[in-house]
Design an enzyme around this catalytic site. Structure first.
Site, PDB file in Angstrom:
ATOM      1  N   ARG A 106      42.280  25.807  38.307  1.00  0.00           N
ATOM      2  CA  ARG A 106      41.644  27.155  37.879  1.00  0.00           C
ATOM      3  C   ARG A 106      40.291  26.476  37.334  1.00  0.00           C
ATOM      4  NH1 ARG A 106      42.942  31.335  32.444  1.00  0.00           N
ATOM      5  NH2 ARG A 106      43.830  32.207  34.612  1.00  0.00           N
ATOM      6  N   HIS A 133      39.699  35.704  40.717  1.00  0.00           N
ATOM      7  CA  HIS A 133      41.069  35.925  40.204  1.00  0.00           C
ATOM      8  C   HIS A 133      42.094  37.127  40.665  1.00  0.00           C
ATOM      9  CE1 HIS A 133      43.863  34.712  37.591  1.00  0.00           C
ATOM     10  NE2 HIS A 133      42.957  35.275  36.471  1.00  0.00           N
ATOM     11  N   GLN A 136      45.793  37.724  39.532  1.00  0.00           N
ATOM     12  CA  GLN A 136      45.679  38.429  38.412  1.00  0.00           C
ATOM     13  C   GLN A 136      45.825  40.254  39.647  1.00  0.00           C
ATOM     14  OE1 GLN A 136      45.549  37.955  35.508  1.00  0.00           O
ATOM     15  NE2 GLN A 136      45.367  40.467  35.568  1.00  0.00           N
ATOM     16  N   ASP A 227      38.437  43.913  30.059  1.00  0.00           N
ATOM     17  CA  ASP A 227      38.378  41.958  30.370  1.00  0.00           C
ATOM     18  C   ASP A 227      37.246  41.774  29.215  1.00  0.00           C
ATOM     19  OD1 ASP A 227      38.625  39.590  30.684  1.00  0.00           O
ATOM     20  OD2 ASP A 227      37.490  39.877  32.036  1.00  0.00           O
ATOM     21  N   CYS A 267      44.036  41.784  31.407  1.00  0.00           N
ATOM     22  CA  CYS A 267      43.997  41.192  31.959  1.00  0.00           C
ATOM     23  C   CYS A 267      44.928  40.657  31.381  1.00  0.00           C
ATOM     24  CB  CYS A 267      43.261  39.594  33.190  1.00  0.00           C
ATOM     25  SG  CYS A 267      41.877  39.678  31.903  1.00  0.00           S
ATOM     26  N   ARG A 295      52.488  39.247  36.687  1.00  0.00           N
ATOM     27  CA  ARG A 295      51.867  37.569  37.376  1.00  0.00           C
ATOM     28  C   ARG A 295      53.189  36.879  37.631  1.00  0.00           C
ATOM     29  NH1 ARG A 295      47.251  36.287  34.940  1.00  0.00           N
ATOM     30  NH2 ARG A 295      47.520  35.043  37.368  1.00  0.00           N
TER      31      ARG A 295
END
Ligand code: CP
Ligand code: NVA
Length: 308
Positions: A106, A133, A136, A227, A267, A295
């Site tokens: 990340r 992402h 996700q 988000d 998310c 996830r």
């Protein structure tokens, strides 16, 4: 189930690294992991986690997924490793891939994860960059599939910033042939290269719509998604964005304008009363915590495919 689980590409840096068939296969595997229909032992494989930004879901879901597959993880905090000191990525990547079988990274610049992948001899997974992402998005589409069984006629409306999460939803949505609508304030549109790629995947079908009008975008939508308005690293833009994003909150009124069977996704982490209200997060249309659970099942499927 197909015989080989191996993906055509060594790495998973972008939704574009996998084909439509591979997306469907990962979702299938994830569903089987979730329903305990699949027990896989990866024989002590090691996942290295290099996280330059905070994380709850991605980090922990990868840790638990790896442990469920009989492997282990190494947490490589940049402040306590030499990464924070500025050791070149090409050195770090070559060394870490001699110890770890797979790396999940990340970081900020997408080009940095590409540099890791270039030098790593083992697979690299994008655990979030400023551009994408992709893990996700797979969990998001698993949640949508659980609700609507298939993706035919599903309309997904994302309301908010054209950020990493929006970019991956667009690309994964295009691979699955889902109509994706993005409603964002002027100047906050998703990445133009991502939009161009999605149009190419959709071929001539007009299934990606970018608008500045949230009400228009929710009409008939089966999935509403939001988000944060300011992503990690954009904290200094928070005040300006809160003004620019006025009218882009997912609240009960907006939800009532969507399709009757609409589900709401986020998310997480969320800023309640900013991009989404507390009432909607806790409301009957919300599938946000199933999405978060998914996830972990998706990470198991991704790891299994990359390590097979
Ligand atoms: N959704 C998500 O990636 O959450 P974390 O930042 O907690 O990993
Ligand atoms: N867009 C957000 C997602 C967090 C999971 C960020 O990058 O901070």
């Amino acid at each position: 189930m197909q015989k080989s689980h191996r993906l055509a590409n060594k790495n998973f840096l972008s939704s574009l690294d996998i084909s439509t068939q591979e997306v469907l296969h990962i979702l299938d595997l994830a569903n089987n992991f979730k329903n305990n229909n699949l027990k896989i032992e990866l024989n002590n494989k090691v996942l290295g986690l290099v996280f330059d930004k905070a994380s709850t879901r991605t980090r922990v879901s990868f840790q638990v997924a790896m442990s469920r597959l009989g492997g282990t993880t190494v947490d490589l905090n940049p402040t306590t490793s030499q990464i924070g000191r500025g050791e070149p990525i090409k050195d770090t990547a070559r060394v870490l891939s001699r110890y770890c079988d797979v790396l999940a990274i990340r970081t900020f610049n997408h080009s940095d994860i590409e540099e890791y992948a270039k030098w790593s001899t083992n697979p690299v997974i994008n655990a979030l960059t400023d551009l994408e992402h992709p893990c996700q998005a797979l969990a998001d589409f698993l949640t949508i599939k659980e609700e609507f069984v298939n993706f035919e006629n599903v309309i997904l409306t994302y309301i908010g910033d054209g950020n990493n999460v929006a970019n991956s939803l667009i690309l994964c949505g295009a691979l699955l042939g889902v109509e994706v609508r993005i409603a964002c304030p002027k100047g906050y549109e998703p990445n133009p290269t991502v939009i161009k790629k999605a149009y190419e995947i959709y071929k001539n079908r007009n299934l990606l719509k970018i608008t500045n009008d949230p009400y228009n975008a929710v009409s008939g939508a089966n999935v509403l998604y939001s988000d944060v308005w300011s992503s990690m690293g954009e904290e200094n833009q928070k005040d300006k964005k809160e003004i620019d994003f006025k009218g882009f909150t997912i609240d009960s009124n907006l939800v009532s304008k969507a399709a009757k069977d609409v589900i709401v996704l986020h998310c997480l982490p969320a800023y309640r009363s900013k991009e989404i209200t507390d009432e909607v997060i806790e409301g009957k249309n919300s599938r946000i915590f199933d999405q978060a659970e998914n996830r972990m099942h998706v990470q198991q499927a991704i790891l299994f495919c990359l390590l097979s």
